[in-house]
Scaffold this motif. Structure first.
Motif, PDB file in Angstrom:
ATOM      1  N   GLY A 133      -2.862   4.978  -8.284  1.00  0.00           N
ATOM      2  CA  GLY A 133      -3.744   5.394  -9.363  1.00  0.00           C
ATOM      3  C   GLY A 133      -4.471   6.683  -9.048  1.00  0.00           C
ATOM      4  N   LYS A 134      -4.944   6.808  -7.816  1.00  0.00           N
ATOM      5  CA  LYS A 134      -5.649   8.030  -7.430  1.00  0.00           C
ATOM      6  C   LYS A 134      -4.696   9.221  -7.384  1.00  0.00           C
ATOM      7  CE  LYS A 134      -9.146  10.414  -6.348  1.00  0.00           C
ATOM      8  NZ  LYS A 134     -10.233  10.592  -7.341  1.00  0.00           N
ATOM      9  N   LEU A 135      -3.502   9.011  -6.862  1.00  0.00           N
ATOM     10  CA  LEU A 135      -2.519  10.092  -6.829  1.00  0.00           C
ATOM     11  C   LEU A 135      -2.202  10.588  -8.240  1.00  0.00           C
ATOM     12  CD1 LEU A 135      -0.020   8.778  -4.108  1.00  0.00           C
ATOM     13  CD2 LEU A 135      -1.685  10.621  -3.865  1.00  0.00           C
ATOM     14  N   ALA A 136      -2.279   9.693  -9.223  1.00  0.00           N
ATOM     15  CA  ALA A 136      -1.995  10.087 -10.607  1.00  0.00           C
ATOM     16  C   ALA A 136      -3.038  11.051 -11.148  1.00  0.00           C
ATOM     17  CB  ALA A 136      -1.915   8.852 -11.498  1.00  0.00           C
ATOM     18  N   ASP A 137      -4.245  11.035 -10.554  1.00  0.00           N
ATOM     19  CA  ASP A 137      -5.272  12.000 -10.950  1.00  0.00           C
ATOM     20  C   ASP A 137      -5.059  13.357 -10.293  1.00  0.00           C
ATOM     21  OD1 ASP A 137      -6.658  10.278 -12.612  1.00  0.00           O
ATOM     22  OD2 ASP A 137      -7.950   9.522 -11.002  1.00  0.00           O
ATOM     23  N   LEU A 138      -4.214  13.389  -9.259  1.00  0.00           N
ATOM     24  CA  LEU A 138      -4.065  14.605  -8.462  1.00  0.00           C
ATOM     25  C   LEU A 138      -2.712  15.288  -8.647  1.00  0.00           C
ATOM     26  CD1 LEU A 138      -5.552  13.248  -5.092  1.00  0.00           C
ATOM     27  CD2 LEU A 138      -6.774  14.425  -6.934  1.00  0.00           C
ATOM     28  N   PHE A 139      -1.674  14.512  -8.962  1.00  0.00           N
ATOM     29  CA  PHE A 139      -0.330  15.070  -9.013  1.00  0.00           C
ATOM     30  C   PHE A 139       0.371  14.670 -10.313  1.00  0.00           C
ATOM     31  CE2 PHE A 139      -1.330  14.249  -4.493  1.00  0.00           C
ATOM     32  CZ  PHE A 139      -1.309  15.554  -4.022  1.00  0.00           C
ATOM     33  N   SER A 140       1.611  15.064 -10.451  1.00  0.00           N
ATOM     34  CA  SER A 140       2.399  14.781 -11.659  1.00  0.00           C
ATOM     35  C   SER A 140       2.619  13.289 -11.835  1.00  0.00           C
ATOM     36  CB  SER A 140       3.753  15.491 -11.577  1.00  0.00           C
ATOM     37  OG  SER A 140       4.630  15.009 -12.575  1.00  0.00           O
ATOM     38  N   LYS A 141       2.158  12.768 -12.949  1.00  0.00           N
ATOM     39  CA  LYS A 141       2.326  11.342 -13.225  1.00  0.00           C
ATOM     40  C   LYS A 141       3.806  10.988 -13.382  1.00  0.00           C
ATOM     41  CE  LYS A 141      -2.171  11.046 -15.562  1.00  0.00           C
ATOM     42  NZ  LYS A 141      -2.573  12.430 -15.221  1.00  0.00           N
ATOM     43  N   LYS A 142       4.548  11.868 -14.019  1.00  0.00           N
ATOM     44  CA  LYS A 142       5.977  11.627 -14.225  1.00  0.00           C
ATOM     45  C   LYS A 142       6.717  11.537 -12.888  1.00  0.00           C
ATOM     46  CE  LYS A 142      10.056  13.677 -16.462  1.00  0.00           C
ATOM     47  NZ  LYS A 142      10.522  14.726 -17.406  1.00  0.00           N
ATOM     48  N   GLY A 164      18.747  -5.597 -11.195  1.00  0.00           N
ATOM     49  CA  GLY A 164      17.770  -4.635 -11.710  1.00  0.00           C
ATOM     50  C   GLY A 164      18.087  -3.195 -11.371  1.00  0.00           C
ATOM     51  N   VAL A 165      18.993  -2.975 -10.427  1.00  0.00           N
ATOM     52  CA  VAL A 165      19.286  -1.605  -9.976  1.00  0.00           C
ATOM     53  C   VAL A 165      19.849  -0.730 -11.096  1.00  0.00           C
ATOM     54  CG1 VAL A 165      20.664  -0.224  -8.381  1.00  0.00           C
ATOM     55  CG2 VAL A 165      19.542  -2.321  -7.577  1.00  0.00           C
ATOM     56  N   PRO A 166      20.888  -1.142 -11.812  1.00  0.00           N
ATOM     57  CA  PRO A 166      21.393  -0.268 -12.884  1.00  0.00           C
ATOM     58  C   PRO A 166      20.374  -0.047 -13.999  1.00  0.00           C
ATOM     59  CG  PRO A 166      22.468  -2.411 -12.937  1.00  0.00           C
ATOM     60  CD  PRO A 166      21.721  -2.351 -11.663  1.00  0.00           C
ATOM     61  N   ILE A 167      19.560  -1.061 -14.284  1.00  0.00           N
ATOM     62  CA  ILE A 167      18.537  -0.888 -15.321  1.00  0.00           C
ATOM     63  C   ILE A 167      17.517   0.154 -14.886  1.00  0.00           C
ATOM     64  CG2 ILE A 167      16.756  -2.054 -16.674  1.00  0.00           C
ATOM     65  CD1 ILE A 167      18.269  -4.659 -16.268  1.00  0.00           C
ATOM     66  N   ALA A 168      17.156   0.131 -13.602  1.00  0.00           N
ATOM     67  CA  ALA A 168      16.190   1.108 -13.085  1.00  0.00           C
ATOM     68  C   ALA A 168      16.754   2.520 -13.148  1.00  0.00           C
ATOM     69  CB  ALA A 168      15.813   0.746 -11.653  1.00  0.00           C
ATOM     70  N   ILE A 169      18.042   2.664 -12.870  1.00  0.00           N
ATOM     71  CA  ILE A 169      18.684   3.988 -12.945  1.00  0.00           C
ATOM     72  C   ILE A 169      18.657   4.512 -14.383  1.00  0.00           C
ATOM     73  CG2 ILE A 169      20.863   5.225 -12.654  1.00  0.00           C
ATOM     74  CD1 ILE A 169      21.469   3.355 -10.305  1.00  0.00           C
ATOM     75  N   VAL A 170      18.916   3.624 -15.343  1.00  0.00           N
ATOM     76  CA  VAL A 170      18.821   4.016 -16.752  1.00  0.00           C
ATOM     77  C   VAL A 170      17.388   4.433 -17.088  1.00  0.00           C
ATOM     78  CG1 VAL A 170      18.989   3.180 -19.128  1.00  0.00           C
ATOM     79  CG2 VAL A 170      20.748   2.574 -17.461  1.00  0.00           C
ATOM     80  N   ALA A 171      16.410   3.684 -16.570  1.00  0.00           N
ATOM     81  CA  ALA A 171      15.001   4.015 -16.818  1.00  0.00           C
ATOM     82  C   ALA A 171      14.660   5.397 -16.282  1.00  0.00           C
ATOM     83  CB  ALA A 171      14.101   2.958 -16.176  1.00  0.00           C
ATOM     84  N   LEU A 172      15.191   5.736 -15.114  1.00  0.00           N
ATOM     85  CA  LEU A 172      14.964   7.065 -14.551  1.00  0.00           C
ATOM     86  C   LEU A 172      15.492   8.153 -15.478  1.00  0.00           C
ATOM     87  CD1 LEU A 172      15.747   6.770 -10.714  1.00  0.00           C
ATOM     88  CD2 LEU A 172      13.630   7.599 -11.743  1.00  0.00           C
ATOM     89  N   ALA A 173      16.689   7.940 -16.003  1.00  0.00           N
ATOM     90  CA  ALA A 173      17.300   8.933 -16.896  1.00  0.00           C
ATOM     91  C   ALA A 173      16.494   9.070 -18.190  1.00  0.00           C
ATOM     92  CB  ALA A 173      18.742   8.536 -17.211  1.00  0.00           C
ATOM     93  N   VAL A 174      16.050   7.947 -18.738  1.00  0.00           N
ATOM     94  CA  VAL A 174      15.269   7.986 -19.981  1.00  0.00           C
ATOM     95  C   VAL A 174      13.942   8.702 -19.758  1.00  0.00           C
ATOM     96  CG1 VAL A 174      14.079   6.568 -21.688  1.00  0.00           C
ATOM     97  CG2 VAL A 174      16.365   5.923 -20.918  1.00  0.00           C
ATOM     98  N   LEU A 175      13.286   8.397 -18.651  1.00  0.00           N
ATOM     99  CA  LEU A 175      12.006   9.038 -18.350  1.00  0.00           C
ATOM    100  C   LEU A 175      12.156  10.546 -18.175  1.00  0.00           C
ATOM    101  CD1 LEU A 175      10.305   6.514 -15.910  1.00  0.00           C
ATOM    102  CD2 LEU A 175       9.428   7.276 -18.116  1.00  0.00           C
ATOM    103  N   GLN A 176      13.229  10.957 -17.511  1.00  0.00           N
ATOM    104  CA  GLN A 176      13.457  12.382 -17.298  1.00  0.00           C
ATOM    105  C   GLN A 176      13.553  13.125 -18.632  1.00  0.00           C
ATOM    106  OE1 GLN A 176      13.366  14.073 -14.493  1.00  0.00           O
ATOM    107  NE2 GLN A 176      13.819  15.999 -15.546  1.00  0.00           N
ATOM    108  N   ARG A 177      14.084  12.450 -19.630  1.00  0.00           N
ATOM    109  CA  ARG A 177      14.298  13.103 -20.928  1.00  0.00           C
ATOM    110  C   ARG A 177      13.095  12.993 -21.861  1.00  0.00           C
ATOM    111  NH1 ARG A 177      16.166  11.572 -25.988  1.00  0.00           N
ATOM    112  NH2 ARG A 177      17.363  13.166 -27.095  1.00  0.00           N
ATOM    113  N   THR A 178      12.389  11.865 -21.820  1.00  0.00           N
ATOM    114  CA  THR A 178      11.382  11.607 -22.848  1.00  0.00           C
ATOM    115  C   THR A 178       9.940  11.795 -22.408  1.00  0.00           C
ATOM    116  OG1 THR A 178      11.277   9.230 -22.305  1.00  0.00           O
ATOM    117  CG2 THR A 178      12.913   9.935 -23.939  1.00  0.00           C
TER     118      THR A 178
END
Length: 549
Positions: free
Chosen positions: A77-86, A183-197
């Motif tokens: 949480g503290k790092l989110a105040d200091l660096f890129s949340k994404k 959960g591994v393939p779902i997490a990889i999909v989540a990474l791709a979606v986050l990168q785009r959106t």
């Protein structure tokens, strides 16, 4: 002074469509994290049985990930105040994926516990950062509406996880290891979606200070106390020198951590925020709700499988009433909160319903009608849906954008801490009562425990002679009701804290306007933070004030 640079401007409102696009990746991340926990809930008796583990190790498989997540949540949480949340979200997902793969290859219970602890580091990041990112995009008044989507994903993950876990362990050609691999393939999909959106403004700060000492001390103090809770009553007595050493050491470390947090420039847990009346009461309520919810619900899968003899798939289906309660209550309450701007009545109602649900579950044994069990679970889910996320929202509503990450991390930390303590305490109580009941019932039958041909505390019932399996099942079924009753008593603390909350009107802006900050909100405990008030806090230590709206 720091020189914030951001594009697009932080005060530029996002449209509903933009918010939904960004939320798509976040909610997928949350789904992955929650599924990883719930998929294990019904499969864990099978997993521990296959690895020849004990009841203590059963508890520690859950506790290890909760402990790691709890200890690191305020840091994320503290790092989110200091660096890129994404970027931080993506790092947390990567850690989580690696931990999941290691869990899948574990060869014994000890390796699984260690891997779950590593996996928990990523889970802690996801728990904190999803809340932080949502709060950075959506004003508190509107956030109740989107919390409904959050609740829907939570319910889906919590319902689908146990069902998926049951199907996996009941399918011979898959095996329990796929509970972690899935959960591994779902997490990889989540990474791709986050990168785009996900596109958030990044505030670059020239002068960044990370409180490593505070983070280390908080993690250490909490860990010492949780290790003590896990082993007291079994490995040593409550009144003994190991108890004295561990309790005093844990409290001393946490006291020193509090002193450090009151002196450093960028504390992991900002005392100037959490000692205010509203955040302090919300934290107490979250602590109690976390202890009751996590501590009680984590043993439901074990109750249905060990205590009632259902298969993992059937156990997953039987937990649907609780998840239906979460889905309905979070969605309906979220809409009503957005429409009215009032939040306290829903939190009070949620904590009361939660206690009522656990009180009903506190009456169950290994023969209780499943309708009664289902009603109790539905009430527990309804209480969780109405209170848990809204307690986070109450805290976020009281702080400026510059403190959002630390404040969100703090309340998530205390909620996770409550859950970890609850799992450890109730797990220790369950293990102790099960052992006592089994010994007593064997003695009543005129049979010494050694005649069982093995360890009667094992969760692999197939390893026991048929004559003793029913005794073990009855002991687990009856003891589970006992720990639900304890969870109800703990939940009463949450009710009292919710009642004591001041009336909260949710603001309609993402940031806290300077004119809206009330120095009188701080309690005398603010002296712990060097006398820094709410308004002064965001203007000291080289920080820029939030941009005027």
């Amino acid at each position: 002074m720091t020189a914030p640079t951001a594009s697009p401007p932080q005060n530029q409102a996002m449209t509903h469509r933009q918010i939904l696009e960004a939320l798509s990746g976040l909610l997928l991340v949350l789904f992955v994290a929650m599924t990883s926990a719930t998929v294990v809930s019904t499969a864990l008796p099978t997993i521990i049985g296959a690895l020849n583990g004990s009841q203590s190790q059963y508890t520690w498989v859950v506790t290890a990930s909760l402990l790691a997540a709890t200890a690191t949540t305020p840091i994320w949480g503290k790092l989110a105040d200091l660096f890129s949340k994404k970027l931080l979200v993506q790092i947390a997902i990567t850690i989580f994926v690696i931990g999941s793969i290691i869990c899948g290859f574990a060869q014994n219970a000890a390796e699984l516990i260690a891997a779950r602890a590593f996996q928990g580091l990523g889970m802690g990041g996801l728990q904190a950062l999803v809340q932080v990112v949502m709060a950075a995009m959506i004003p508190p008044r509107e956030r109740g509406r989107y919390n409904g989507y959050l609740g829907a994903v939570m319910a889906l993950a919590t319902v689908g996880g146990p069902l998926l876990g049951g199907l996996i362990v009941d399918t011979d050609w898959l095996g329990w290891r796929w509970c972690f691999f899935i959960g591994v393939p779902i997490a990889i999909v989540a990474l791709a979606v986050l990168q785009r959106t996900l596109n958030l403004a990044v505030v670059k700060r020239a002068d960044v200070s990370i409180d490593y000492a505070g983070a280390f001390l908080i993690a250490g103090g909490v860990s010492i106390l949780l290790i003590w809770v896990t082993f007291v009553g079994s490995s040593f007595d409550w009144l003994s020198w190991p108890t004295a050493v561990m309790v005093l050491a844990g409290l001393a470390v946490l006291a020193f951590a509090t002193w450090v947090e009151s002196r450093v420039r960028e504390p992991v847990v900002p005392l100037r925020v959490i000692v205010q009346r509203t955040p302090a009461l919300a934290i107490v309520a979250s602590l109690a709700v976390g202890m009751a919810m996590f501590g009680g619900a984590v043993f439901l899968g074990q109750y249905f499988q060990i205590g009632r003899g259902y298969s993992p798939t059937e156990a997953g289906l039987l937990t649907i009433p609780m998840m239906a309660g979460v889905l309905l209550s979070s969605t309906i309450a979220g809409r009503l909160i957005t429409a009215t701007g009032k939040i306290k009545p829903y939190i009070i109602a949620g904590t009361v319903v939660l206690v009522a649900g656990f009180a009903i579950l506190g009456t169950i044994d290994h023969r209780t009608n499943l309708v009664i069990v289902g009603v109790g679970m539905f009430l527990v889910g309804t209480g969780v849906g109405m209170s848990m996320q809204n307690l986070v929202l109450v805290v976020q509503n009281t702080v400026a954008l510059s403190d959002l990450g630390a404040a969100s991390g703090a309340i998530t930390f205390f909620r996770s801490l409550g859950g970890t303590i609850g799992v450890s305490v109730l797990g220790a109580v369950l293990a102790s009562k099960v052992t006592t009941d089994i010994t007593a019932k064997l003695a009543a039958a005129g049979v010494p425990a050694s005649a069982a041909g093995g360890d009667t505390s094992t969760l692999d019932l197939k390893a026991l002679p048929p004559a003793f399996q029913e005794i073990v099942r009855a002991a687990y079924g009856d003891a589970t009701g006992h720990i639900f009753l304890i969870a109800a008593v703990i939940g009463v603390v949450g009710v009292l804290a919710a009642i004591a909350l001041p009336k909260v009107e949710l603001r309609t802006t993402v940031d806290l306007a300077k004119a809206d900050r009330d120095p009188e909100e701080a309690t005398p405990l603010a002296e712990l933070a060097g006398g820094v008030g709410v308004e002064d806090a965001t203007l000291t230590e080289g920080r820029e004030a939030p941009a005027p709206r």
